[in-house]
Design an enzyme around this catalytic site. Structure first.
Site, mmCIF file in Angstrom:
data_model
loop_
_atom_site.group_PDB
_atom_site.id
_atom_site.type_symbol
_atom_site.label_atom_id
_atom_site.label_comp_id
_atom_site.label_asym_id
_atom_site.label_seq_id
_atom_site.Cartn_x
_atom_site.Cartn_y
_atom_site.Cartn_z
ATOM 1 N N CYS A 2 -58.950 23.301 -0.193
ATOM 2 C CA CYS A 2 -57.842 23.159 -1.126
ATOM 3 C C CYS A 2 -56.560 23.686 -0.473
ATOM 4 O O CYS A 2 -56.549 24.761 0.113
ATOM 5 C CB CYS A 2 -58.050 23.883 -2.451
ATOM 6 S SG CYS A 2 -59.373 23.199 -3.435
ATOM 7 N N ARG A 27 -57.178 20.389 4.444
ATOM 8 C CA ARG A 27 -57.893 21.423 3.688
ATOM 9 C C ARG A 27 -58.718 20.841 2.543
ATOM 10 O O ARG A 27 -59.473 21.561 1.889
ATOM 11 C CB ARG A 27 -56.891 22.432 3.115
ATOM 12 C CG ARG A 27 -56.075 23.136 4.174
ATOM 13 C CD ARG A 27 -55.144 24.133 3.531
ATOM 14 N NE ARG A 27 -55.884 25.228 2.952
ATOM 15 C CZ ARG A 27 -56.184 26.360 3.576
ATOM 16 N NH1 ARG A 27 -55.780 26.544 4.806
ATOM 17 N NH2 ARG A 27 -56.872 27.300 2.970
ATOM 18 N N TRP A 75 -60.439 20.097 -2.553
ATOM 19 C CA TRP A 75 -61.815 19.911 -2.087
ATOM 20 C C TRP A 75 -62.678 20.308 -3.275
ATOM 21 O O TRP A 75 -62.685 21.460 -3.688
ATOM 22 C CB TRP A 75 -62.093 20.806 -0.868
ATOM 23 C CG TRP A 75 -63.440 20.555 -0.267
ATOM 24 C CD1 TRP A 75 -63.774 19.566 0.606
ATOM 25 C CD2 TRP A 75 -64.632 21.330 -0.461
ATOM 26 N NE1 TRP A 75 -65.110 19.667 0.950
ATOM 27 C CE2 TRP A 75 -65.656 20.739 0.303
ATOM 28 C CE3 TRP A 75 -64.945 22.451 -1.230
ATOM 29 C CZ2 TRP A 75 -66.951 21.231 0.347
ATOM 30 C CZ3 TRP A 75 -66.240 22.950 -1.199
ATOM 31 C CH2 TRP A 75 -67.232 22.332 -0.408
ATOM 32 N N GLU A 485 -73.443 22.111 19.513
ATOM 33 C CA GLU A 485 -72.074 21.713 19.197
ATOM 34 C C GLU A 485 -71.907 20.188 19.322
ATOM 35 O O GLU A 485 -71.243 19.560 18.496
ATOM 36 C CB GLU A 485 -71.100 22.463 20.124
ATOM 37 C CG GLU A 485 -69.638 22.158 19.945
ATOM 38 C CD GLU A 485 -69.081 22.475 18.546
ATOM 39 O OE1 GLU A 485 -69.776 23.084 17.735
ATOM 40 O OE2 GLU A 485 -67.949 22.045 18.287
ATOM 41 N N LYS A 611 -61.239 21.713 6.060
ATOM 42 C CA LYS A 611 -61.076 22.805 7.008
ATOM 43 C C LYS A 611 -60.845 24.094 6.233
ATOM 44 O O LYS A 611 -60.356 24.049 5.110
ATOM 45 C CB LYS A 611 -59.858 22.513 7.896
ATOM 46 C CG LYS A 611 -60.009 23.105 9.266
ATOM 47 C CD LYS A 611 -59.070 22.470 10.229
ATOM 48 C CE LYS A 611 -59.216 23.088 11.597
ATOM 49 N NZ LYS A 611 -60.381 22.582 12.322
HETATM 50 C C1 F6R Z 1 -66.975 22.095 12.824
HETATM 51 C C2 F6R Z 1 -66.104 23.038 12.167
HETATM 52 C C3 F6R Z 1 -66.735 24.114 11.351
HETATM 53 C C4 F6R Z 1 -65.997 25.461 11.551
HETATM 54 C C5 F6R Z 1 -66.539 26.509 10.582
HETATM 55 C C6 F6R Z 1 -65.898 27.860 10.787
HETATM 56 O O1 F6R Z 1 -66.255 21.166 13.559
HETATM 57 O O2 F6R Z 1 -64.914 22.964 12.245
HETATM 58 O O3 F6R Z 1 -68.082 24.250 11.622
HETATM 59 O O4 F6R Z 1 -66.146 25.866 12.868
HETATM 60 O O5 F6R Z 1 -66.326 26.087 9.258
HETATM 61 O O6 F6R Z 1 -64.524 27.797 10.570
HETATM 62 P P1 F6R Z 1 -63.572 28.962 11.042
HETATM 63 O O7 F6R Z 1 -63.615 28.996 12.528
HETATM 64 O O8 F6R Z 1 -62.244 28.619 10.500
HETATM 65 O O9 F6R Z 1 -64.133 30.230 10.465
#
Ligand code: F6R
Length: 616
Positions: A2, A27, A75, A485, A611
Site C-alpha cells: 500500500c 507498493r 495491496w 534466487e 514491494k
Molecule cells: C523478491 C523480493 C522479496 C524481498 C523480500 C524482502 O524479488 O523482492 O523476496 O526480497 O520481501 O524485502 P526487503 O528486502 O525489503 O525486506
C-alpha cells in the site's frame, strides 16, 4: 505494501497526488483512489485495478481544483480488490476521508460496535471503521483532528499508517504511524506525507523521519509531530541523496531492466568510502564498539525472500573468515520458535525497504533478548535501521521493480564488508588476506558489467525454453542460494513452477521431478576453488541428464571440463569462489525477465505481489 500520499500546500493537489501514486504503484496495484477537499466538500474517486484505471476515471469524471488531497494505492488484505474496497474510505456523513496501510487487527470488534450504533459500513475493509470512528469522535474533542486521531489510535490494535482529511478543515492533513512507514516531505510550496520518499522527491529532498506511535499535523506552512499522547516530539530531519530521475525508467522499457543494468554501479557505490587507500575496512557508520564485536559468539541473519538469500551467501563467507557460527533465519519463523539469541549474539537484519514487518518483528524480538543488532538496508530513515543499534546502508538507489535485483548484489557486498570487518577486529585473518579479498571485491563491478555485456545467449535460451512447464536450479556451496534466487525470480516474474535445490540433495527426493526435456540450470562452482565441489556437481549433472534433463550450466570462463556435461553453457567471469554469486545471479535475473516478457507478463508489477511487505 500500500502506498500513501497526502499533500497540503499552494499547488494543485491532484497532479501531485497522482504523480506520487505513480511512483509508489510498486507498493500495491489492486486499486487506487484519492480524495480532495474542494468547495467545502470531499470529492473521492477510486477504482479497482491499476492506477491507469483511476486516471481513466478522472478523465471521465474530473475533480475540481484543490490544494489539499490524499491518495492510496492498495495491496488487498481485508476485502477483495474491488471499487468499494478501494481507499479512501469515507464516514457516513461524508466529512472524513481516510487512507491506511497495515492491518487493524481488532477491526471486527470495532465494526460490530459501529453497526450496533446504527452505522452502515460500505466495504469489507478493516480501514473503514477509522473513518466512522473519527467522525464520531470529532464533536467530542472540539473538532480537533489531532485529538480525534489520538483517541482513535488508542482504540486500534495492529499496524497502521493512517492519513485523514476533514471536509470542514481544508487546510490540514493529519497522519498517524504505528508499525508501517510514513515520512514527511518538507516543501517550499507545501508539505507531503508519504509511505516512501519517492512519492515527493520530485518536489523536495528535505524530509523528516517519523517514529513509532507518532501523529503528524501538516499544514501548507507547518508540520507538528507529537506522540500518541499529544506531547510534541522533535522529528529527525534527513536529506534524500538521489533525485527524481533515479526513480524513473531512464530510457529502459522496464524498471527491472534498468535496475539489472545498474548493478555494477550499485556494488561500487556500496563499497565507496568503506575501503581506505591501504585496503582496510573503515565502517565509520558502524556504531557498535569493536570491543563488543570481539566478544560476540554467534551471528544470526534475519531476512525474507531475496534478502534471506543474500544472508545465506553471507553465512558461507562470514563463517569462513571469522570462524563464528552464522545462522540464517527466514524472519517470519525466527521469533515464533525459541531461538538461542542473547547479549553475545550479533543479529543482522537485511532489508532493502527497511520496512518488512516479518524482519522488523524478528529484530524487535532479538533486541528484547539483549542481542546486538545491525541493519543492512537500502532505505535511509526506514524503521529497521532506526530500531537497530547500527546500520550499514547499501547504495543501490531506489529499487522500483517489485522483484529485487540490484539490492541483492549490494546486500551481499555489505555483508561481506561486515564479515571482513569482524575478521579484522577479531584478528581471524591476516591483514594481507583481508586486503586481497577487498581488492577482489573492488573488482566485482567490472565483472558484473562484463556479464551484462554478454547477456544475449541467456536471453536466447529463455526464448527457446518459452514452453517449459517447470525449471529446476541446482547449486552447491554459495551456488545454492543463487539457485534459490534464480527459482524465486522465475516464480514471481514468469509464474512458473521453479525450484532451487542444493545439488547434493536432489537424490534424496526431488530427482523424481526430472522428466524428459526439463530444463535444469546448474550453477557450477569454480574448479579452481574447491575442486571437489566441481567434481560433485558434475556427478549431480550426470544424474539428471541420465533421466532426460537438459542441463544449462552457468560456468566460469575457462572451465573446459564442463563442456561434455552440459547442453548449454552460459559463461560468467572467473572470480574468487565466495564472490561467484555476484556474477552468477545476473544471468538468472535476465533469464526470468526474458521469460516473463515472452509470456506477456507485467515484469515490474507481477501479480499478487507488492514491494515492501508491511504485514506479517
Ligand atoms: C523478491 C523480493 C522479496 C524481498 C523480500 C524482502 O524479488 O523482492 O523476496 O526480497 O520481501 O524485502 P526487503 O528486502 O525489503 O525486506
Amino acid at each position: 505494501m500500500c502506498g500513501i500520499i497526502g499533500y497540503v500546500g499552494h499547488k494543485q493537489a491532484l497532479e501531485i497526488v497522482v504523480a506520487g501514486l505513480r511512483r509508489m504503484e510498486y507498493r500495491g496495484y489492486d486499486s487506487a483512489g484519492l480524495a480532495v477537499i474542494a468547495d467545502g466538500g470531499l470529492e473521492v474517486r477510486k477504482k479497482a485495478g491499476k492506477l491507469s484505471n483511476l486516471e481513466q476515471l478522472l478523465g471521465e469524471d474530473p475533480l475540481p481544483s484543490s490544494t489539499t488531497g490524499i491518495g492510496h494505492t492498495r495491496w488487498a488484505t481485508h476485502g477483495g480488490p474491488t471499487d468499494r474496497n478501494a481507499h479512501p474510505h469515507v464516514s457516513s456523513d461524508d466529512r472524513i476521508a481516510v487512507i491506511h496501510n497495515g492491518i487493524i487487527e481488532n477491526f471486527h470488534t470495532l465494526r460490530t460496535e459501529l453497526e450496533a450504533a446504527g452505522v452502515q459500513l460500505e466495504s469489507e475493509t478493516d480501514t473503514e471503521v477509522v473513518a466512522h470512528l473519527m467522525a464520531h469522535t470529532l464533536p467530542e474533542v472540539g473538532n480537533s483532528l489531532p485529538l480525534a486521531m489520538q483517541a482513535v489510535c488508542s482504540r486500534l490494535q495492529g499496524a497502521f499508517t493512517l492519513v485523514v482529511v476533514d471536509r470542514n478543515q481544508p487546510d490540514v492533513v493529519v497522519g498517524a504511524r504505528r508499525n508501517s512507514p510514513l515520512v514527511v516531505g518538507l516543501g517550499t510550496d507545501g508539505n507531503f506525507l508519504a509511505s516512501d520518499v519517492s512519492a515527493f522527491v520530485a518536489h523536495t529532498r528535505h524530509a523528516l523521519e517519523l517514529g513509532q506511535d507518532q501523529i503528524v499535523v501538516m499544514k501548507a506552512d507547518s508540520v507538528v509531530v507529537t506522540d500518541f499522547d499529544g506531547n510534541v516530539v522533535e522529528a529527525k530531519p534527513f536529506d534524500i541523496d538521489w533525485d527524481a530521475s533515479a526513480a524513473e525508467k531512464g530510457g529502459y522499457e522496464l524498471f527491472m531492466l534498468k535496475e539489472i543494468s545498474e548493478q555494477p554501479k550499485a556494488v561500487a557505490d556500496s563499497l565507496l568510502g568503506r575501503i581506505d587507500e591501504n585496503f582496510r575496512i573503515t565502517l565509520d557508520e558502524l556504531s557498535i564498539d569493536p570491543a563488543v564485536l570481539q566478544h560476540i559468539n554467534k551471528v544470526i541473519v534475519i531476512a525474507c525472500g531475496t534478502a534471506a538469500h543474500a544472508g545465506m551467501v553471507a553465512k558461507y563467507a562470514i563463517e569462513h573468515w571469522t570462524h563464528l557460527p552464522v545462522d540464517v533465519e527466514v524472519a517470519s519463523e525466527f521469533r515464533y520458535r525459541d531461538p538461542i539469541v542473547g547479549p553475545d549474539s550479533l543479529v543482522i537484519a537485511i532489508s532493502q525497504s527497511g520496512e518488512t514487518m516479518d524482519t522488523l518483528m524478528g529484530l524487535r524480538y532479538a533486541k528484547s533478548q539483549g542481542a546486538r543488532t545491525l541493519a543492512i538496508c537500502n532505505t535511509v530513515g526506514s524503521t529497521i535501521p532506526r530500531e537497530s543499534d547500527a546500520v550499514i546502508y547499501t547504495y543501490a538507489g531506489p529499487e522500483i521493480a517489485v522483484a529485487s535485483t540490484k539490492a541483492f548484489l549490494t546486500q551481499i557486498t555489505a555483508t561481506f564488508l561486515v564479515g571482513l570487518f569482524l575478521a579484522q577486529v577479531r584478528g581471524t585473518m591476516f591483514e594481507d588476506e583481508i586486503r586481497g579479498i577487498l581488492a577482489d571485491l573492488d573488482d566485482m563491478p567490472r565483472h558484473v558489467d562484463l556479464v551484462l555485456d554478454t547477456a544475449e545467449p541467456i536471453r536466447e535460451l529463455a526464448r527457446s525454453l518459452a514452453s517449459a512447464r517447470s525449471v529446476l536450479f541446482l547449486g552447491r556451496h554459495v551456488g545454492y542460494p543463487v539457485a534459490l534466487e534464480g527459482a524465486l525470480k522465475l516464480k514471481e516474474l514468469a509464474y512458473m513452477h521453479a525450484e532451487g535445490f542444493p545439488a547434493g540433495e536432489l537424490k534424496h527426493g526431488p530427482i523424481a521431478l526430472i522428466e524428459e526435456g526439463i530444463p535444469v540450470i546448474v550453477i557450477v562452482p569454480s574448479p579452481k576453488g574447491r575442486a571437489v565441489l566441481h567434481d560433485k556437481i558434475v556427478s549431480n549433472i550426470q544424474e539428471v541428464r541420465a533421466r532426460g534433463a537438459q542441463v544449462i550450466a552457468i560456468a566460469e570462463e575457462g572451465d573446459e571440463s564442463i563442456i561434455p556435461f552440459a547442453d548449454h553453457i552460459i559463461r560468467i567471469p572467473a572470480v574468487p569462489t565466495l564472490m561467484q554469486p555476484l556474477v552468477a545471479v545476473v544471468p538468472l535475473q535476465i533469464f526470468a525477465c526474458e521469460m516473463a516478457t515472452g509470456k506477456g507478463h507485467d515484469v515490474d508489477q507481477p501479480r499478487n505481489l507488492a514491494k515492501s511487505v508491511t504485514v506479517e
